[in-house]
Design a protein around this motif. Structure first.
Motif, PDB file in Angstrom:
ATOM      1  N   ILE A 135       0.836  -1.198   0.000  1.00  0.00           N
ATOM      2  CA  ILE A 135       0.000   0.000   0.000  1.00  0.00           C
ATOM      3  C   ILE A 135       0.875   1.254   0.000  1.00  0.00           C
ATOM      4  O   ILE A 135       0.462   2.316  -0.487  1.00  0.00           O
ATOM      5  N   GLU A 136       2.105   1.152   0.526  1.00  0.00           N
ATOM      6  CA  GLU A 136       3.009   2.311   0.558  1.00  0.00           C
ATOM      7  C   GLU A 136       3.352   2.779  -0.858  1.00  0.00           C
ATOM      8  O   GLU A 136       3.439   3.978  -1.131  1.00  0.00           O
ATOM      9  N   GLU A 137       3.528   1.828  -1.758  1.00  0.00           N
ATOM     10  CA  GLU A 137       3.840   2.165  -3.153  1.00  0.00           C
ATOM     11  C   GLU A 137       2.682   2.942  -3.794  1.00  0.00           C
ATOM     12  O   GLU A 137       2.893   3.920  -4.522  1.00  0.00           O
ATOM     13  N   GLU A 138       1.458   2.508  -3.519  1.00  0.00           N
ATOM     14  CA  GLU A 138       0.279   3.179  -4.074  1.00  0.00           C
ATOM     15  C   GLU A 138       0.079   4.553  -3.436  1.00  0.00           C
ATOM     16  O   GLU A 138      -0.351   5.503  -4.099  1.00  0.00           O
ATOM     17  N   LEU A 139       0.402   4.670  -2.139  1.00  0.00           N
ATOM     18  CA  LEU A 139       0.291   5.950  -1.446  1.00  0.00           C
ATOM     19  C   LEU A 139       1.211   6.993  -2.064  1.00  0.00           C
ATOM     20  O   LEU A 139       0.830   8.150  -2.256  1.00  0.00           O
ATOM     21  N   GLU A 140       2.429   6.582  -2.395  1.00  0.00           N
ATOM     22  CA  GLU A 140       3.384   7.496  -2.991  1.00  0.00           C
ATOM     23  C   GLU A 140       2.886   7.984  -4.355  1.00  0.00           C
ATOM     24  O   GLU A 140       3.023   9.166  -4.697  1.00  0.00           O
ATOM     25  N   LYS A 141       2.280   7.091  -5.135  1.00  0.00           N
ATOM     26  CA  LYS A 141       1.692   7.485  -6.427  1.00  0.00           C
ATOM     27  C   LYS A 141       0.603   8.530  -6.216  1.00  0.00           C
ATOM     28  O   LYS A 141       0.507   9.511  -6.955  1.00  0.00           O
ATOM     29  N   PHE A 142      -0.208   8.309  -5.183  1.00  0.00           N
ATOM     30  CA  PHE A 142      -1.309   9.233  -4.898  1.00  0.00           C
ATOM     31  C   PHE A 142      -0.783  10.623  -4.553  1.00  0.00           C
ATOM     32  O   PHE A 142      -1.274  11.633  -5.066  1.00  0.00           O
ATOM     33  N   HIS A 143       0.229  10.688  -3.668  1.00  0.00           N
ATOM     34  CA  HIS A 143       0.780  11.990  -3.269  1.00  0.00           C
ATOM     35  C   HIS A 143       1.351  12.727  -4.480  1.00  0.00           C
ATOM     36  O   HIS A 143       1.145  13.934  -4.634  1.00  0.00           O
ATOM     37  N   ARG A 144       2.064  12.011  -5.350  1.00  0.00           N
ATOM     38  CA  ARG A 144       2.660  12.637  -6.532  1.00  0.00           C
ATOM     39  C   ARG A 144       1.582  13.162  -7.479  1.00  0.00           C
ATOM     40  O   ARG A 144       1.673  14.275  -7.994  1.00  0.00           O
ATOM     41  N   GLU A 145       0.552  12.355  -7.714  1.00  0.00           N
ATOM     42  CA  GLU A 145      -0.512  12.758  -8.627  1.00  0.00           C
ATOM     43  C   GLU A 145      -1.325  13.915  -8.047  1.00  0.00           C
ATOM     44  O   GLU A 145      -1.754  14.813  -8.778  1.00  0.00           O
ATOM     45  N   HIS A 146      -1.533  13.905  -6.725  1.00  0.00           N
ATOM     46  CA  HIS A 146      -2.271  14.990  -6.079  1.00  0.00           C
ATOM     47  C   HIS A 146      -1.496  16.303  -6.199  1.00  0.00           C
ATOM     48  O   HIS A 146      -2.085  17.374  -6.424  1.00  0.00           O
ATOM     49  N   GLU A 147      -0.181  16.224  -6.091  1.00  0.00           N
ATOM     50  CA  GLU A 147       0.670  17.408  -6.238  1.00  0.00           C
ATOM     51  C   GLU A 147       0.556  17.974  -7.654  1.00  0.00           C
ATOM     52  O   GLU A 147       0.457  19.186  -7.849  1.00  0.00           O
ATOM     53  N   ARG A 148       0.574  17.092  -8.657  1.00  0.00           N
ATOM     54  CA  ARG A 148       0.481  17.548 -10.042  1.00  0.00           C
ATOM     55  C   ARG A 148      -0.890  18.131 -10.359  1.00  0.00           C
ATOM     56  O   ARG A 148      -1.008  19.168 -10.997  1.00  0.00           O
ATOM     57  N   GLU A 149      -1.941  17.461  -9.879  1.00  0.00           N
ATOM     58  CA  GLU A 149      -3.308  17.873 -10.205  1.00  0.00           C
ATOM     59  C   GLU A 149      -3.729  19.138  -9.467  1.00  0.00           C
ATOM     60  O   GLU A 149      -4.369  20.019 -10.042  1.00  0.00           O
ATOM     61  N   PHE A 150      -3.363  19.233  -8.175  1.00  0.00           N
ATOM     62  CA  PHE A 150      -3.874  20.334  -7.352  1.00  0.00           C
ATOM     63  C   PHE A 150      -2.781  21.232  -6.755  1.00  0.00           C
ATOM     64  O   PHE A 150      -3.082  22.116  -5.958  1.00  0.00           O
ATOM     65  N   ALA A 151      -1.514  20.981  -7.144  1.00  0.00           N
ATOM     66  CA  ALA A 151      -0.380  21.749  -6.613  1.00  0.00           C
ATOM     67  C   ALA A 151      -0.309  21.655  -5.092  1.00  0.00           C
ATOM     68  O   ALA A 151       0.094  22.599  -4.413  1.00  0.00           O
ATOM     69  N   PHE A 152      -0.703  20.509  -4.570  1.00  0.00           N
ATOM     70  CA  PHE A 152      -0.680  20.313  -3.117  1.00  0.00           C
ATOM     71  C   PHE A 152      -0.583  18.830  -2.793  1.00  0.00           C
ATOM     72  O   PHE A 152      -1.228  17.996  -3.431  1.00  0.00           O
ATOM     73  N   SER A 153       0.219  18.495  -1.799  1.00  0.00           N
ATOM     74  CA  SER A 153       0.231  17.136  -1.243  1.00  0.00           C
ATOM     75  C   SER A 153       0.751  17.224   0.189  1.00  0.00           C
ATOM     76  O   SER A 153       1.480  18.156   0.543  1.00  0.00           O
ATOM     77  N   ASN A 154       0.359  16.256   1.013  1.00  0.00           N
ATOM     78  CA  ASN A 154       0.765  16.247   2.415  1.00  0.00           C
ATOM     79  C   ASN A 154       0.960  14.803   2.850  1.00  0.00           C
ATOM     80  O   ASN A 154      -0.010  14.086   3.109  1.00  0.00           O
ATOM     81  N   ARG A 155       2.200  14.377   2.894  1.00  0.00           N
ATOM     82  CA  ARG A 155       2.489  12.980   3.232  1.00  0.00           C
ATOM     83  C   ARG A 155       2.250  12.669   4.702  1.00  0.00           C
ATOM     84  O   ARG A 155       2.295  11.503   5.094  1.00  0.00           O
ATOM     85  N   GLU A 156       1.986  13.699   5.497  1.00  0.00           N
ATOM     86  CA  GLU A 156       1.670  13.483   6.905  1.00  0.00           C
ATOM     87  C   GLU A 156       0.167  13.292   7.123  1.00  0.00           C
ATOM     88  O   GLU A 156      -0.264  12.854   8.187  1.00  0.00           O
ATOM     89  N   GLN A 157      -0.621  13.644   6.126  1.00  0.00           N
ATOM     90  CA  GLN A 157      -2.074  13.572   6.237  1.00  0.00           C
ATOM     91  C   GLN A 157      -2.568  12.142   6.026  1.00  0.00           C
ATOM     92  O   GLN A 157      -2.045  11.403   5.184  1.00  0.00           O
TER      93      GLN A 157
END
Length: 676
Positions: free
Chosen positions: A556-578
């Motif tokens: 699941i960690e691998e998929e989480l990292e994909k999510f954070h990267r894509e969220h950063e690209r799509e919305f210019a925001f990501s928070n790996r602590e959230q």
């Protein structure tokens, strides 16, 4: 031997036929008038015009506006909705939003099913899927008999929380099938087993109202094609960018609601990849509207937030396409504040632009292009005559209001149209986190190549690609797709304690269901492919983001990292602590279909052989008219270099290369237009 691959795009005005000869590698195109009352007639007439016999067809694939037009025109069969007691008005309450937030008088269109045709049954399933109250079979049977007396042709069954447990829905469906012979019946749990009652109910209702229409259409077309000795499958393109056979089309009728539009996006992706571009924006500009799509890293953007009429979402995965009212027939007008506007109102095909000579008096983009010399007075290789004098008369009022010359007024009209399209291009690119400078613009449709270079200049897009047959590119797109089904499931879990084993088991079950669908489509096991998606969101958010998942699932960690990267690209925001939640799962099941092998051409002849004439063409860059070479596209050899200004004419479109641009013809006969 069967040798033809045939693709057809059934539009509201014209039916476009694209034919690829597997033996000679030649491509043929033809157009015929559509028959809205009997769409299959336009297809058959197109095949006859192309001289294609059914027994010679290897693959037949098409996109159709049957579903779209039925929803827009409200020519729908009598349909009933059966839902849980107390939830009869969910479809009317909707989300309480409107398309124009600031217009108090702007009402959302009424539901597709009237209140008098919406019925309730006592039953209840809780959020976890536990049955609190079983459906009363006697009550359900009495309702079925009532619906029979009313003469309903379709029924949508949508119970609350049925996506977690569909036992009550299936019980009612079985009773209805026994009592209502010949009536189209669909359930929400089989159509869209997802959370959110309005979206699920809306999708099920659309599926129900289109079910009989699509079923009858496919049956008629299949019978006609069989009578002409065609033995293969009738393939129909759907909103997600794949095709379905006639066997599964009735089950997922709502997926045909954007059938024709999706084909253009697929053609755009294919053409861009052929030219070596992984990032591309598709611009399909026709007579009434412009459809814009975006491909990033080889993949078209997919959305689940789409509709034909605002307020009634269709939640099947669909290629994201932005449609605006800008086309060749878009009318120029002056608003109450004295500003020049363009569209969305269109002159349509009848009476059409003023230059058509059919009685139209309003100035359109087509009239403006004709006045400036960019369009010839003889279209369709001389089959259609345009009246330049009528075009000039139509623009007189606009010119006089602003004290412009006729040419200045025509140029202003096109600049406003281009500005409208640039706004749409920014919406699908810049506002989604994409830099247009990293993309190619694929310009097609009858009017796309007329405007493509100017849009690219404004957006700083480095290259414009014009395919060999831009006017029928959407039809060609129908030959470039695979059979595809999307299986979705609501799955709520916290990523911090979710079991990878459980997730893998859920995916396995979904792939089993998808495999069965491909089996029904007749797809061989070696030609099946499955792509997994996990919808994730930050805790507390409502909207989710889909990311591709590995197969099999590793961690699941691998998929989480994909999510954070894509969220950063799509919305210019990501928070790996959230904290991150899983919201849903999706499996795209793809059955690969053989594609035509586009031929590579060699350079033969000289560019001067393609020169038809020269004529004065107005360009703002040159402050007036300049004598411009006019080329006939079929005669332009591969590897030719063309300096702007230049005009390239062909049967189905006209290409404008403005001053300061240059173009080359690649080995596939695409035109690539570059800024200096």
């Amino acid at each position: 031997m069967k040798k033809y691959r045939v693709a057809v795009d059934v539009g509201g005005t014209f039916t476009d036929v694209f034919v690829f000869d597997d033996q000679t590698k030649n491509m043929y195109v033809t157009k015929t008038s559509s028959v809205p009352a009997s769409p299959e007639k336009g297809i058959l007439e197109g095949l006859e015009k192309a001289g294609i016999r059914g027994k010679d067809i290897l693959i037949f694939s098409h996109g159709t506006t049957v579903g779209t037009n039925a929803l827009i025109e409200r020519k729908l069969p009598k349909t009933a909705l059966v839902t849980t007691k107390g939830f009869r008005d969910v479809i009317e309450i909707r989300r309480g939003t409107k398309l124009n937030l600031w217009d108090a008088y702007d009402d959302v269109a009424p539901p597709y099913i009237r209140r008098r045709d919406r019925f309730e049954l006592k039953e209840r399933v809780d959020y976890s899927g536990r049955i609190i109250e079983k459906v009363d079979e006697k009550e359900a049977r009495e309702l079925a008999r009532k619906l029979k007396r009313r003469g309903v042709e379709a029924v949508a069954i949508c119970f609350i929380n049925a996506y977690m447990n569909n036992e009550n829905e299936l019980t009612v469906k079985k009773i209805f099938e026994e009592e209502l012979e010949g009536v189209y019946i669909c359930t929400s749990s089989e159509t869209l087993p997802e959370i959110f009652e309005h979206e699920r109910m809306s999708t099920t209702v659309v599926n129900a109202v289109l079910g009989p229409i699509v079923s009858n259409y496919i049956k008629k077309l299949e019978n006609e094609m069989r009578s002409r000795e065609y033995e293969g499958d009738i393939l129909v393109i759907h909103s997600g960018g794949g095709v379905m056979t006639s066997e599964t089309v009735p089950k997922y009728a709502a997926r045909l609601a954007s059938s024709g539009i999706a084909a253009g996006a697929i053609a755009s992706r294919y053409i861009a990849n052929l030219c070596g571009y992984k990032n591309a924006i598709g611009l399909d500009m026709g007579g009434t509207s412009t459809d814009i799509s975006l491909m990033y890293d080889g993949n078209l953007r997919i959305t689940k937030d789409w509709y034909i009429e605002y307020g009634y979402p269709i939640r099947f995965p669909s290629i994201e396409i932005l449609t605006i009212g800008a086309g060749g027939g878009s009318i120029a007008w002056i608003d109450k504040g004295g500003s020049l506007r363009n569209g969305p109102r269109s002159a349509g095909a009848d009476p059409g632009p003023a230059c058509y000579g059919k009685g139209g008096e309003n100035c359109t983009n087509t009239d403006a292009n004709l006045i400036l010399g960019r369009l010839s007075e003889n279209l369709l290789n001389g089959q259609m005559k345009l009246d330049k004098q009528k075009a000039i008369q139509s623009i007189q009022r606009i010119a006089s209001v602003y004290n412009y010359t006729i040419e200045e007024a025509a140029n202003a009209i096109l600049k406003v149209a281009n500005a409208n399209m640039c706004d749409a291009l920014r919406l699908i690119s810049v506002r989604r986190g994409y830099d247009p400078r990293e993309f190619a613009l694929v310009a097609f449709g009858g009017a796309g190549p007329l405007h493509g270079a100017y849009l690219a200049k404004e957006m700083e897009i480095p290259v414009v690609i014009v395919p060999p047959h831009p006017g029928v590119a959407a039809a060609m797109g129908c030959l470039l797709v695979d059979v595809q089904h999307d299986i979705t499931k609501t799955y709520l879990a916290d990523c911090s304690n979710v079991s990878v084993t459980d997730l893998e088991e859920e995916f396995r079950k979904m792939e089993q269901e998808a495999n069965q669908l491909l089996e029904e489509e007749g797809i061989e096991p070696d030609n099946r492919q499955f792509i997994r998606f996990i919808e994730m969101r930050y805790a507390g958010q409502w909207r989710s983001l889909a990311i591709t998942a590995s197969r099999p699932l590793q961690s699941i960690e691998e998929e989480l990292e994909k999510f954070h990267r894509e969220h950063e690209r799509e919305f210019a925001f990501s928070n790996r602590e959230q904290k991150v939640e899983i919201f849903g799962l999706r499996v795209s099941a793809i059955g690969m279909v053989p594609k035509p092998s586009i031929p590579v051409f060699k350079s033969t002849g000289q560019l001067k052989d393609a020169l038809k004439e020269t004529r004065p063409v107005y360009f703002e860059e040159t402050n007036g008219y300049v004598e411009t070479p006019i080329y006939f596209r079929p005669d332009i050899p591969v590897d030719s270099l063309i300096e702007g200004p230049a005009i390239i004419e062909q049967l189905d479109s006209t290409v404008v290369i403005p001053p300061g641009f240059h173009a080359k013809i690649d080995q596939y006969k695409n035109i690539l237009i570059y800024t200096r």
